[in-house]
Scaffold this motif. Structure first.
Motif, PDB file in Angstrom:
ATOM      1  N   ASN A   1       5.172 -15.053  -2.793  1.00 50.76           N
ATOM      2  CA  ASN A   1       4.171 -14.691  -1.795  1.00 50.76           C
ATOM      3  C   ASN A   1       4.832 -15.158  -0.177  1.00 50.76           C
ATOM      4  OD1 ASN A   1       2.182 -14.005   0.673  1.00 50.76           O
ATOM      5  ND2 ASN A   1       0.866 -15.661  -0.140  1.00 50.76           N
ATOM      6  N   LYS A   2       4.741 -16.621  -0.620  1.00 45.97           N
ATOM      7  CA  LYS A   2       5.320 -17.831   0.324  1.00 45.97           C
ATOM      8  C   LYS A   2       6.957 -17.170   0.900  1.00 45.97           C
ATOM      9  CE  LYS A   2       7.962 -22.024   1.266  1.00 45.97           C
ATOM     10  NZ  LYS A   2       9.092 -22.397   0.533  1.00 45.97           N
TER      11      LYS A   2
ATOM     12  N   GLU B   1       7.105 -14.557   3.285  1.00 38.23           N
ATOM     13  CA  GLU B   1       6.123 -14.655   5.192  1.00 38.23           C
ATOM     14  C   GLU B   1       7.115 -16.358   5.350  1.00 38.23           C
ATOM     15  OE1 GLU B   1       1.928 -15.620   5.855  1.00 38.23           O
ATOM     16  OE2 GLU B   1       1.479 -13.888   4.145  1.00 38.23           O
ATOM     17  N   ASP B   2       7.895 -16.366   4.972  1.00 37.83           N
ATOM     18  CA  ASP B   2       9.076 -17.345   5.393  1.00 37.83           C
ATOM     19  C   ASP B   2       9.424 -16.607   6.134  1.00 37.83           C
ATOM     20  OD1 ASP B   2      10.083 -20.256   3.053  1.00 37.83           O
ATOM     21  OD2 ASP B   2       8.437 -20.218   4.641  1.00 37.83           O
TER      22      ASP B   2
ATOM     23  N   PRO C   1       8.225 -17.534  10.516  1.00 39.45           N
ATOM     24  CA  PRO C   1       7.728 -18.544  10.358  1.00 39.45           C
ATOM     25  C   PRO C   1       6.804 -18.884  11.560  1.00 39.45           C
ATOM     26  CG  PRO C   1      10.016 -19.625  11.372  1.00 39.45           C
ATOM     27  CD  PRO C   1       9.664 -17.652  10.290  1.00 39.45           C
ATOM     28  N   GLY C   2       5.606 -19.715  11.426  1.00 38.33           N
ATOM     29  CA  GLY C   2       4.352 -19.891  12.290  1.00 38.33           C
ATOM     30  C   GLY C   2       3.395 -18.281  12.409  1.00 38.33           C
ATOM     31  N   LYS C   3       3.469 -17.193  11.583  1.00 33.87           N
ATOM     32  CA  LYS C   3       2.843 -16.247  11.928  1.00 33.87           C
ATOM     33  C   LYS C   3       1.483 -17.081  11.268  1.00 33.87           C
ATOM     34  CE  LYS C   3       2.667 -11.526  10.557  1.00 33.87           C
ATOM     35  NZ  LYS C   3       3.618 -10.421   9.261  1.00 33.87           N
ATOM     36  N   GLY C   4       0.101 -15.651  12.458  1.00 38.76           N
ATOM     37  CA  GLY C   4      -1.002 -16.824  11.628  1.00 38.76           C
ATOM     38  C   GLY C   4      -0.874 -18.072  11.579  1.00 38.76           C
ATOM     39  N   GLY C   5      -0.184 -18.737  12.375  1.00 40.46           N
ATOM     40  CA  GLY C   5      -0.071 -20.242  12.438  1.00 40.46           C
ATOM     41  C   GLY C   5      -1.419 -20.976  13.723  1.00 40.46           C
ATOM     42  N   LEU C   6      -1.416 -22.048  13.577  1.00 42.82           N
ATOM     43  CA  LEU C   6      -2.564 -23.009  14.341  1.00 42.82           C
ATOM     44  C   LEU C   6      -2.722 -21.511  15.035  1.00 42.82           C
ATOM     45  CD1 LEU C   6       1.350 -24.038  15.909  1.00 42.82           C
ATOM     46  CD2 LEU C   6      -0.438 -25.293  14.624  1.00 42.82           C
ATOM     47  N   ASN C   7      -4.003 -22.510  15.868  1.00 45.01           N
ATOM     48  CA  ASN C   7      -4.819 -22.290  16.906  1.00 45.01           C
ATOM     49  C   ASN C   7      -4.449 -20.730  17.708  1.00 45.01           C
ATOM     50  OD1 ASN C   7      -3.346 -23.861  18.097  1.00 45.01           O
ATOM     51  ND2 ASN C   7      -5.842 -24.158  19.260  1.00 45.01           N
ATOM     52  N   ASP C   8      -4.012 -19.612  17.254  1.00 40.23           N
ATOM     53  CA  ASP C   8      -3.575 -18.611  18.344  1.00 40.23           C
ATOM     54  C   ASP C   8      -4.610 -18.174  19.184  1.00 40.23           C
ATOM     55  OD1 ASP C   8      -1.003 -17.771  16.215  1.00 40.23           O
ATOM     56  OD2 ASP C   8      -3.094 -17.496  15.822  1.00 40.23           O
TER      57      ASP C   8
END
Lengths: 235, 521
Positions: free
Chosen positions: B506-507, B510-511, B514-521
């Motif tokens: 899985n990792k 998605e690597d 990067p940052g996809k779906g991350g942080l408070n977007d």
């Protein structure tokens, strides 16, 4: 909120900080910029108690916290996010977050905080059972910041959060820092990426070989010709 | 066939031939044959030789292993057989030549025990199957056939139909398991664990009464080493401090009980239980005294200092200076055992009970510690001291706490050990004891209770049961460690951590973004 006066720190034989004074008001983002070896990280480490000061004073909320043990400083609400995405690689994401709340004993509060972090960083929620070491660089940095926030700090010390990240990620990290600040946490931001740091900071200090050579509002510093030449690159 | 095919097989046969020659020179072949005969239930008296059939069996197994390992995985069946044939023949020729020498020794009646202590004429005769001059030919034939057999076995077992068969068996077994799980009545599911514990408890109660004092002795020894292993694991495995002088704490417990509960040299006769308690306390005091000055050290430096500490304690116990106090090199004899409700409670059965109960208690305490806040703090300190500090962990207190708790376990085990043997002396607390305990952790698996039990059994129990190994203990020990480190670097039964999934696939997926779906977007 934080007042540092005439701080002197030795790092081995090196006189790393030579009489640094600066202050931070509640709710501010203050950025410390400077080249490698200027003493930025040393300053953060001294504030959080990891390095001893030989001379000078660190006052926090009108209380002298100079050379207090690190765990006591954490309990007072100053949390450092160390440089280089230092997460606990052999712990799961969840355990990393719980570790961040080590000083908190209220289990309900910890659970709430974890939920809050998962809302703020959805990717961590998805990865909660994965080992920290298997995360990608950006995710690790988010985890490091989230772990720092778990103790509900009043003052967050961020050491080079953008180090080694892609431009897209850097932007996201800085957005996050701004939103953390908006929700009431004061931030000291140490950065090499002066451009980005100065955009989100309120005030800035420029460190050079252990001394503060320039200080002022971030906007002013951003316009300063010396800073432009030395740290922003002539465009 | 070309040279490329012959030469590696030739070399392999030669290598294994030399290995076998070394085995014979140190008499290991006879030992293995004896063990084999024991496996088949033959009762071999110590010092006598096993039946010649078991020597044949050992050599056949050896030859089969050579054949199996020489046949390359990706070769055609005929090639495999050819490789095995070459290796087997080489092996046979090498040993055949060796046999000629051995046979000459027998004929001339030379006794080589002057130079090779283990090589008795009887052992040589056994190795030669007692056939004298024709034994080289016998060996040649035996190794060739065995090698071919090994190769054939590999061809058959690794063939496609065989692997399909194994897969079928596996899925069938899983199906049966699932079925059995679905069919188990609810009460079994609910109380199954409880029943299992009850059964183990009953076994632990009745077995020591039935199986005789020798088995009690072995089980007790393994139990004590499990307790010691748990103690050291708290220090090494949980808090990450490499400690090499662990026997010092063991000595603290043993000598406290010895000095306080033996007629000589002091005759205090405090009784076993209070002495044991004081022994634990003394071990903790020693841990604090050692810990305070060396807490700042890590890794190799800490290992060296603790190693020195262990030796200092042992030498002090042995020294002339303290002879009047500690009994010196002769140690302390006649240590009295425990009493329970006024009754003597110190038969071998009673000691087994005590050790088993203490062991279970230790496991329980360890489990609680591991999952506690302190356990988490230890893990953090072990991983990254700086970051642990930054999250508010008090490094000094936590490291010292780990050292003290580990020492307490060692003191406890030491006290029981001394009373059980009714004797303790400096030689009970040598560096080798510390090494043994550390080896238990490494062989069994750090941070894993089943691993520690398995390790203690492998390193302390097996050598007791297989007395024949005794002379080869260090050889087997070393060999085992090398094999272990290569094939199972995390130990026989590595620790598993709950709540962790290894989601590599899985990792990787998605690597790329990067940052996809991350942080408070």
């Amino acid at each position: 909120m934080l007042k540092v006066t005439d701080l002197n720190v030795h790092y081995g034989a090196i006189h790393a900080l030579q009489g640094v004074s600066f202050n931070l008001q509640e709710g501010e983002i203050v950025t410390l910029i400077g080249a490698n070896g200027a003493g930025k990280s040393t300053l953060l480490n001294t504030i959080s108690g990891l390095l001893p000061a030989v001379k000078g004073k660190v006052e926090y909320l009108d209380e002298d916290i100079t050379n207090l043990e690190p765990q006591k400083i954490v309990r007072k609400g100053i949390v450092q996010v160390p440089e280089g995405r230092k997460i606990f690689a052999a712990m799961s994401v969840m355990e990393n977050l719980e570790m961040g709340a080590f000083t908190v004993t209220d289990k309900k509060l910890i659970a709430d905080k974890v939920e809050e972090m998962f809302a703020k960083f959805p990717i961590l929620g998805k990865r909660s059972k994965q080992l920290g070491g298997t995360l990608s660089g950006g995710e690790q940095q988010m985890l490091a910041i989230a772990r720092g926030l778990m103790a509900s700090p009043k003052l967050l010390l961020l050491d080079e959060p953008s180090m080694g990240l892609s431009p897209v990620l850097v932007e996201q990290i800085f957005d996050t820092i701004q939103s953390i600040n908006n929700s009431g946490t004061s931030v000291i931001l140490v950065e090499q990426n002066a451009q980005m740091a100065l955009v989100i900071a309120h005030r800035a200090y420029v460190l050079e070989t252990g001394k503060i050579v320039l200080e002022g509002d971030a906007q002013e510093v951003l316009q300063n010709p010396m800073v432009i030449e030395a740290y922003l690159g002539v465009s | 066939m070309n040279k490329k095919l012959v030469s590696p097989s030739l070399k392999r046969g030669l290598t294994f031939g030399i290995v076998m020659i070394i085995f014979v020179l140190i008499d290991l072949d006879v030992m293995v044959a004896t063990m084999l005969s024991k496996l088949f239930g033959a009762n071999v008296i110590r010092g006598s030789l096993p039946d010649v059939g078991f020597m044949v069996l050992f050599l056949i197994l050896f030859g089969m292993f050579v054949g199996w390992s020489t046949s390359s995985d990706d070769a055609k069946p005929t090639t495999k057989l050819f490789q095995a044939l070459v290796a087997g023949l080489t092996l046979g020729v090498v040993l055949g030549l060796f046999d000629l020498i051995l046979n000459q020794l027998i004929v001339t009646g030379t006794d080589v025990r002057k130079y090779l202590a283990a090589l008795a004429p009887e052992s040589i005769r056994l190795f030669l199957f007692d056939q004298g001059a024709i034994s080289p030919l016998l060996h040649l034939g035996l190794f060739t056939v065995a090698s071919l057999l090994g190769s054939l076995m590999k061809i058959l077992l690794k063939s496609e139909s065989a692997s399909r068969f194994f897969k079928g068996v596996k899925s069938g077994y899983q199906g049966l398991q699932a079925k059995a799980q679905a069919n188990t009545p609810n009460w079994v599911k609910k109380y199954g664990k409880f029943l299992l514990f009850l059964l183990i408890g009953l076994l632990a109660f009745f077995l020591p009464r039935i199986w005789g004092s020798y088995n009690n002795y072995v089980v007790g020894l393994v139990g004590l080493y499990v307790i010691l292993g748990i103690g050291l694991n708290i220090i090494v495995g949980l808090s990450g401090q490499l400690m090499l002088g662990f026997a010092a704490f063991f000595a603290m417990g043993a000598y406290s009980v010895a000095l306080l509960n033996a007629p000589l040299p002091h005759g205090i006769m405090l009784g076993f239980w209070p002495s044991l308690l004081i022994g634990i306390l003394m071990a903790v005091v020693a841990a604090v005294l050692l810990g305070l000055p060396v807490m700042g050290m890590r890794g190799d430096y800490l290992a060296i200092v603790t190693l020195g500490f262990g030796e200092i304690i042992r030498i002090l116990l042995k020294s002339d200076l303290l002879t009047s106090f500690t009994g010196g090199p002769r140690g302390i004899q006649d240590i009295r055992g425990p009493t329970l409700f006024g009754q003597s409670f110190s038969s071998d059965i009673d000691y087994t009970y005590i050790i088993l109960v203490v062991m279970v208690l230790s496991i329980f305490i360890y489990k609680r510690l591991e999952r506690s806040r302190t356990g988490r703090a230890w893990l953090a300190v072990k991983e990254d001291t700086k970051v642990a500090q930054a999250t508010g962990v008090n490094i000094m207190t936590n490291k010292l706490l780990a050292l003290c708790l580990g020492a307490a376990f060692a003191g406890l085990a030491g006290g029981i050990f001394a009373a059980r043997n009714q004797f303790t002396g400096p030689n009970d607390h040598q560096l080798m004891v510390s090494m043994n305990i550390l080896s238990i952790l490494i062989v069994g698996g750090v941070n894993s209770i089943p691993g520690i039990i398995l390790g203690a059994f492998t390193l302390k129990g097996l050598p007791e049961i297989l007395r024949e190994i005794e002379n080869y203990r260090l050889l087997v020990f070393g060999g085992l460690l090398v094999v272990m480190m290569i094939s199972r670097p995390e130990g026989l039964w590595p620790a598993t951590r709950p709540n962790i999934e290894k989601d590599e696939g899985n990792k990787l997926k998605e690597d790329g973004a990067p940052g996809k779906g991350g942080l408070n977007d």
